[in-house]
Design an enzyme around this catalytic site. Structure first.
Site, PDB file in Angstrom:
ATOM      1  N   LYS A  23       0.832  -1.215   0.000  1.00  0.00           N
ATOM      2  CA  LYS A  23       0.000   0.000   0.000  1.00  0.00           C
ATOM      3  C   LYS A  23       0.860   1.257   0.000  1.00  0.00           C
ATOM      4  O   LYS A  23       0.605   2.187  -0.753  1.00  0.00           O
ATOM      5  CB  LYS A  23      -0.937   0.027   1.224  1.00  0.00           C
ATOM      6  CG  LYS A  23      -1.940  -1.099   1.291  1.00  0.00           C
ATOM      7  CD  LYS A  23      -2.905  -0.948   2.463  1.00  0.00           C
ATOM      8  CE  LYS A  23      -2.264  -0.939   3.819  1.00  0.00           C
ATOM      9  NZ  LYS A  23      -1.650  -2.229   4.223  1.00  0.00           N
ATOM     10  N   ARG A  98      -9.679   0.979   8.481  1.00  0.00           N
ATOM     11  CA  ARG A  98      -9.318  -0.385   8.864  1.00  0.00           C
ATOM     12  C   ARG A  98     -10.460  -1.073   9.606  1.00  0.00           C
ATOM     13  O   ARG A  98     -10.343  -2.255   9.926  1.00  0.00           O
ATOM     14  CB  ARG A  98      -8.091  -0.361   9.766  1.00  0.00           C
ATOM     15  CG  ARG A  98      -6.765  -0.574   9.026  1.00  0.00           C
ATOM     16  CD  ARG A  98      -5.660  -0.411  10.047  1.00  0.00           C
ATOM     17  NE  ARG A  98      -4.429  -1.076   9.795  1.00  0.00           N
ATOM     18  CZ  ARG A  98      -3.352  -0.468   9.290  1.00  0.00           C
ATOM     19  NH1 ARG A  98      -3.405   0.768   8.876  1.00  0.00           N
ATOM     20  NH2 ARG A  98      -2.221  -1.136   9.189  1.00  0.00           N
ATOM     21  N   ARG A 137      11.666  -5.948   6.160  1.00  0.00           N
ATOM     22  CA  ARG A 137      11.700  -4.622   5.506  1.00  0.00           C
ATOM     23  C   ARG A 137      12.625  -3.638   6.215  1.00  0.00           C
ATOM     24  O   ARG A 137      12.682  -3.619   7.437  1.00  0.00           O
ATOM     25  CB  ARG A 137      10.305  -3.968   5.518  1.00  0.00           C
ATOM     26  CG  ARG A 137       9.240  -4.735   4.864  1.00  0.00           C
ATOM     27  CD  ARG A 137       8.031  -3.876   4.577  1.00  0.00           C
ATOM     28  NE  ARG A 137       7.244  -3.504   5.750  1.00  0.00           N
ATOM     29  CZ  ARG A 137       5.981  -3.145   5.710  1.00  0.00           C
ATOM     30  NH1 ARG A 137       5.352  -3.079   4.550  1.00  0.00           N
ATOM     31  NH2 ARG A 137       5.333  -2.809   6.796  1.00  0.00           N
ATOM     32  N   ARG A 171      11.043  -0.331  11.061  1.00  0.00           N
ATOM     33  CA  ARG A 171       9.918  -0.056  11.951  1.00  0.00           C
ATOM     34  C   ARG A 171       9.942  -1.039  13.106  1.00  0.00           C
ATOM     35  O   ARG A 171      10.205  -2.226  12.908  1.00  0.00           O
ATOM     36  CB  ARG A 171       8.612  -0.200  11.169  1.00  0.00           C
ATOM     37  CG  ARG A 171       8.272   1.029  10.365  1.00  0.00           C
ATOM     38  CD  ARG A 171       7.119   0.810   9.451  1.00  0.00           C
ATOM     39  NE  ARG A 171       5.952   0.182  10.073  1.00  0.00           N
ATOM     40  CZ  ARG A 171       4.790   0.062   9.475  1.00  0.00           C
ATOM     41  NH1 ARG A 171       4.624   0.536   8.251  1.00  0.00           N
ATOM     42  NH2 ARG A 171       3.782  -0.518  10.067  1.00  0.00           N
ATOM     43  N   ARG A 182      -0.630  -8.217  13.353  1.00  0.00           N
ATOM     44  CA  ARG A 182      -1.211  -7.236  12.427  1.00  0.00           C
ATOM     45  C   ARG A 182      -2.046  -7.937  11.347  1.00  0.00           C
ATOM     46  O   ARG A 182      -3.101  -7.437  10.927  1.00  0.00           O
ATOM     47  CB  ARG A 182      -0.098  -6.384  11.802  1.00  0.00           C
ATOM     48  CG  ARG A 182       0.499  -5.407  12.811  1.00  0.00           C
ATOM     49  CD  ARG A 182       1.891  -4.938  12.441  1.00  0.00           C
ATOM     50  NE  ARG A 182       1.914  -4.167  11.225  1.00  0.00           N
ATOM     51  CZ  ARG A 182       3.012  -3.959  10.489  1.00  0.00           C
ATOM     52  NH1 ARG A 182       4.164  -4.495  10.858  1.00  0.00           N
ATOM     53  NH2 ARG A 182       2.954  -3.231   9.416  1.00  0.00           N
TER      54      ARG A 182
END
Ligand code: AMP
Length: 226
Positions: A23, A98, A137, A171, A182
């Site tokens: 996204k 969400r 990531r 992160r 998540r």
């Protein structure tokens, strides 16, 4: 048609998809290509945490655990950001809504201003593979280029290919454990929004497992048609 000229009135786009679906990457590309403002509630909340605001203090632990921040807090930070002048150019919402309550609040907010959602694009991915995607990531702190330990390492360890910076950031919620939480939150609270927007006729689906540029081209076609 291509680029910003295709868009006659300020568009409001929503990107839906689980963590790791791309996204953020696609929202940034839409920002560049169409001049839209990328609005990531995750970024807004991380900024609130870093600034130590009341909202940030309330959100911090929930975010660390991979849960969803309360609708009240999320709507407050989003509404404040949407009121800024640049958003009149059009926005691409990344990570919002969400929950069904957030989607309903957005509908009400837009209706009150005589606006409506231009398109909702669901980035369809294999959710089981998203933990590995998210867990590796990292981002260049200098230019924002995204990398991945397994799928897209830097050519020289620790040095950004694009700008040469050695400042890499991860992160704190991009761990395998938090990624799983998540994904669970996505399945329970956010996935039902696919049906919600399908019923309102605004939903389009894009296969988001392939090459980033092909996915971006598919999305751009939908935006041009919206
Ligand atoms: P993201 O950057 O979109 O992956 O969001 C990071 C974290 O911020 C999420 O795991 C949630 O804890 C929180 N968050 C971001 N957007 C929302 C939202 N719309 N509703 C609830 N929590 C959110």
């Amino acid at each position: 048609m291509d680029g910003a000229s295709a868009l006659t009135c300020a568009p409001i786009l929503i990107l839906l998809g689980p963590p790791g679906a791309g996204k953020g990457t696609q929202a940034r590309m839409l920002q560049e290509r169409f001049g839209l403002v990328q609005l990531s509630t995750g970024d807004l909340l991380r900024a609130a945490v870093a600034a130590g605001t009341e909202a940030g203090r309330a959100a911090e632990q929930v975010m660390k655990a991979g849960g969803l921040v309360s609708d009240e807090i999320v709507l407050a930070v989003l509404t404040e950001r949407l009121a800024q002048d640049d958003c009149a150019r059009g926005v691409v919402l990344d990570g919002f809504p969400r929950t069904t309550a957030q989607a309903e609040a957005l509908d009400a907010m837009l209706a009150a201003g005589g606006q409506r959602i231009s398109a909702v694009i669901s980035l369809d991915v294999d959710a089981a593979r998203m933990v590995q995607r998210v867990a590796g990531r990292f981002t260049c702190g200098g230019c924002g280029e995204g990398y991945h330990d397994d799928f897209k390492p830097t050519r020289t360890p620790g040095i950004c290919d694009a700008c040469g910076s050695e400042e890499m950031t991860r992160r704190t919620d991009d761990t395998a454990r938090t990624a799983m939480a998540r994904l669970d939150a996505y399945a329970a609270e956010t996935a039902p929004l696919i049906d919600y927007y399908d019923r309102s006729g605004t939903l389009s689906r894009v296969d988001a497992m392939g090459a980033i540029d092909r996915i971006a081209a598919d999305i751009a076609r939908l935006v041009n048609g919206a």
